[in-house]
Design a protein around this motif. Structure first.
Motif, PDB file in Angstrom:
ATOM      1  N   GLU A 246       0.831  -1.202   0.000  1.00  0.00           N
ATOM      2  CA  GLU A 246       0.000   0.000   0.000  1.00  0.00           C
ATOM      3  C   GLU A 246       0.867   1.254   0.000  1.00  0.00           C
ATOM      4  OE1 GLU A 246      -3.353   2.325   2.679  1.00  0.00           O
ATOM      5  OE2 GLU A 246      -3.327   0.133   2.685  1.00  0.00           O
ATOM      6  N   GLY A 247       1.916   1.250   0.802  1.00  0.00           N
ATOM      7  CA  GLY A 247       2.830   2.388   0.805  1.00  0.00           C
ATOM      8  C   GLY A 247       3.469   2.607  -0.549  1.00  0.00           C
ATOM      9  N   VAL A 248       3.843   1.518  -1.222  1.00  0.00           N
ATOM     10  CA  VAL A 248       4.438   1.608  -2.554  1.00  0.00           C
ATOM     11  C   VAL A 248       3.452   2.238  -3.538  1.00  0.00           C
ATOM     12  CG1 VAL A 248       5.249   0.265  -4.523  1.00  0.00           C
ATOM     13  CG2 VAL A 248       6.034  -0.318  -2.241  1.00  0.00           C
ATOM     14  N   VAL A 249       2.213   1.729  -3.542  1.00  0.00           N
ATOM     15  CA  VAL A 249       1.210   2.217  -4.495  1.00  0.00           C
ATOM     16  C   VAL A 249       0.925   3.697  -4.261  1.00  0.00           C
ATOM     17  CG1 VAL A 249      -1.207   2.022  -5.194  1.00  0.00           C
ATOM     18  CG2 VAL A 249       0.171  -0.045  -4.893  1.00  0.00           C
ATOM     19  N   ARG A 250       0.736   4.068  -3.010  1.00  0.00           N
ATOM     20  CA  ARG A 250       0.470   5.484  -2.720  1.00  0.00           C
ATOM     21  C   ARG A 250       1.637   6.368  -3.176  1.00  0.00           C
ATOM     22  NH1 ARG A 250      -3.762   6.684   0.862  1.00  0.00           N
ATOM     23  NH2 ARG A 250      -4.744   4.890   1.873  1.00  0.00           N
ATOM     24  N   HIS A 251       2.865   5.895  -2.968  1.00  0.00           N
ATOM     25  CA  HIS A 251       4.025   6.711  -3.346  1.00  0.00           C
ATOM     26  C   HIS A 251       4.172   6.789  -4.867  1.00  0.00           C
ATOM     27  CE1 HIS A 251       7.802   8.768  -2.543  1.00  0.00           C
ATOM     28  NE2 HIS A 251       8.329   8.079  -3.539  1.00  0.00           N
ATOM     29  N   PHE A 279      -6.265   0.763   2.701  1.00  0.00           N
ATOM     30  CA  PHE A 279      -7.118   0.168   1.672  1.00  0.00           C
ATOM     31  C   PHE A 279      -7.997  -0.917   2.301  1.00  0.00           C
ATOM     32  CE2 PHE A 279      -3.585   0.799  -1.768  1.00  0.00           C
ATOM     33  CZ  PHE A 279      -3.828   2.163  -1.759  1.00  0.00           C
ATOM     34  N   PRO A 280      -9.241  -1.054   1.844  1.00  0.00           N
ATOM     35  CA  PRO A 280     -10.082  -2.141   2.351  1.00  0.00           C
ATOM     36  C   PRO A 280      -9.464  -3.497   2.029  1.00  0.00           C
ATOM     37  CG  PRO A 280     -11.091  -1.084   0.436  1.00  0.00           C
ATOM     38  CD  PRO A 280      -9.926  -0.238   0.840  1.00  0.00           C
ATOM     39  N   ILE A 281      -9.699  -4.449   2.921  1.00  0.00           N
ATOM     40  CA  ILE A 281      -9.150  -5.788   2.744  1.00  0.00           C
ATOM     41  C   ILE A 281     -10.205  -6.803   3.160  1.00  0.00           C
ATOM     42  CG2 ILE A 281      -8.040  -5.656   5.026  1.00  0.00           C
ATOM     43  CD1 ILE A 281      -5.757  -7.403   3.842  1.00  0.00           C
ATOM     44  N   VAL A 282     -10.491  -7.779   2.291  1.00  0.00           N
ATOM     45  CA  VAL A 282     -11.500  -8.803   2.561  1.00  0.00           C
ATOM     46  C   VAL A 282     -10.950 -10.157   2.129  1.00  0.00           C
ATOM     47  CG1 VAL A 282     -13.479  -7.256   2.301  1.00  0.00           C
ATOM     48  CG2 VAL A 282     -12.606  -8.470   0.295  1.00  0.00           C
ATOM     49  N   LYS A 283     -11.431 -11.206   2.794  1.00  0.00           N
ATOM     50  CA  LYS A 283     -11.107 -12.554   2.344  1.00  0.00           C
ATOM     51  C   LYS A 283     -11.915 -12.888   1.099  1.00  0.00           C
ATOM     52  CE  LYS A 283      -9.815 -14.513   6.828  1.00  0.00           C
ATOM     53  NZ  LYS A 283     -10.074 -15.601   7.820  1.00  0.00           N
ATOM     54  N   LEU A 284     -11.441 -13.845   0.331  1.00  0.00           N
ATOM     55  CA  LEU A 284     -12.127 -14.227  -0.896  1.00  0.00           C
ATOM     56  C   LEU A 284     -13.581 -14.601  -0.632  1.00  0.00           C
ATOM     57  CD1 LEU A 284     -12.133 -14.976  -3.934  1.00  0.00           C
ATOM     58  CD2 LEU A 284     -11.359 -17.269  -3.258  1.00  0.00           C
TER      59      LEU A 284
END
Length: 446
Positions: A246-251, A279-284
């Motif tokens: 998430e940090g990578v994507v935001r940067h 970011f939201p996170i859900v199981k499959l």
């Protein structure tokens, strides 16, 4: 006198300078000639008076001809000014030198409806289009953001090999290579090597091309693409990896926003929406229930999400969480590679994830098996027809001599670029696309 770049001309009003670049357009008004000249930083309108000794030759020049011009920068009349770089100035030509004449173009470079086959058949030329230049400047910023962020987090970059003896995915279609007297193939992933490097650096990343021989013909697949991967040691579980990602994507997005404003404007692209919180996170299984409830599409019990389900889940994430990204975790054991860590608290499921972005999966990752005996057992279960030591002995050395709990991910640069910029086809984000019908030139006539 040093060459003056287009982006600096506004500082040279009333001054004599020389510029070099390529012709974007020529407008002949009989006794006056206007040339739009561009370089790597921008463009400017150049004025050639009819009395100029090179006027007749300049009238014959085609777009993409290369020139060096000496002259003065002057302000445009108020009524002729335009928005953007150098919209308030023009360049009055005193000396004109043709460095290279271009032949007549086969089509207007900035034609909006230029089809993909034409764009790729003439790739050395169409990469000069303003839209294409903007795409790949943005792509360079994405890669820069990836590299800068991970370096700031203590990761070390390495170069993974592209010729390999064993396939990391254990069954993916590969391109065979005649490597002297042995069997080899082009790498489908740097997976095994980046895991090895965890034992060296603890945190490692690489950016490089990978090759998949699947016979896809979709808007999201390429047979050669750029994979941006990282692997990190001493994790608690897969959520340490999702947090880093998430940090990578935001940067990466922040880098594009900061340094790619001009390119985003050219492409009319809107940057993604991210929530202030994670970011939201859900199981499959939770994702499938959401899809059933929100969209009436019953996919409960399926081992994976279809492209339509990915699109629906991203629509839900944007509506409910204000996020263009959503993590889906805990894919079934049978759907993930042999190096993926099983969740003991959720039998049959793995500590793995996909990151969905604007309707498409852009990343797969998770926690890896780090204990030697468990890893050998997993290989035998997943690939019963091979000898682990014979096929993966080189890789397994790392685990024989101690590896920390670790995990990582791989992100497709072209697919991510396409979704950032709203491109319809991932091939538009491949500078020299490779698919089942093309290696620069078309392999088969349609």
């Amino acid at each position: 006198m040093e060459r003056c770049l287009m982006e600096n001309l506004g500082e040279q009003k009333g001054q004599g300078v020389f510029i070099s670049g390529k012709i974007a357009a020529v407008r002949d008004h009989g006794k006056l000639l206007f040339i739009d000249l561009y370089d790597r930083t921008g463009s400017v309108q150049c004025f050639v008076p009819g009395s100029h000794s090179m006027f007749a030759e300049a009238q014959k020049l085609s777009p993409e001809s290369v020139l060096t011009l000496t002259g003065k920068v002057q302000e445009r009349p108020e009524k002729n000014r335009t928005e953007g770089l150098n919209g308030d100035v023009e360049f009055v030509v005193e000396e004109l030198t043709v460095l290279a004449k271009a032949q007549e173009l086969p089509f207007d470079l900035d034609m909006a409806d230029l089809n993909l086959d034409t764009r790729f058949d003439y790739r050395p030329l169409t990469l000069r289009r303003s839209d294409d230049r903007a795409v790949f400047r943005v792509q360079a910023l994405i890669a820069q953001g990836f590299r800068d962020y991970l370096t700031s987090q203590g990761f070390v970059e390495f170069q993974a090999p592209k010729i390999v003896g064993g396939d990391a995915e254990g069954g993916a279609e590969v391109f065979p290579v005649d490597y002297f007297d042995v069997k080899a193939s082009l790498a489908t992933s740097p997976q095994l090597y980046k895991q090895i490097m965890v034992g060296v650096f603890e945190r490692a990343f690489c950016i490089g091309n990978v090759f998949r021989a699947e016979k896809h013909s979709t808007s999201r697949h390429l047979n050669e693409y750029t994979s941006m991967d990282f692997e990190m040691g001493y994790i608690t579980d897969h959520t340490d990896v999702t947090s880093m990602l998430e940090g990578v994507v935001r940067h990466m997005v922040a880098t594009v926003a900061e340094k790619g404003e001009r390119e985003l404007a050219v492409l009319g692209a809107a940057l993604p929406t991210f929530p202030e919180k994670p970011f939201p996170i859900v199981k499959l299984v939770e994702a499938q229930e959401i899809i059933k409830k929100e969209f009436g599409d019953d996919c409960v019990g399926e081992p994976d999400l279809s492209p339509e389900h990915e699109r629906q889940l991203c629509e839900y994430a944007l509506k409910e969480h204000g996020s263009d990204c959503i993590f889906v975790t805990h894919y079934p054991t049978e759907k993930r590679p042999w190096y993926t860590y099983d969740d003991a608290d959720d039998p049959g499921y793995t500590k793995s994830f996909d990151l969905l972005f604007r309707g498409v999966e852009i990343t797969s990752g998770g926690q890896r098996v780090h204990e030697y005996d468990a890893l050998v057992r997993k290989i035998k279960e997943k690939l019963p027809n091979i000898d682990p030591e014979k096929e993966f002995g080189f890789y397994l050395q790392a685990f024989q001599y101690g590896m920390p709990p670790h995990g990582g991910m791989g992100l497709g640069l072209e697919r991510f670029t396409a979704k950032i910029l709203g491109l319809a086809n991932a091939k538009e984000a491949a500078i020299f696309p490779r698919d089942r019908n093309r290696i620069d030139i078309r392999l088969y006539e349609q």
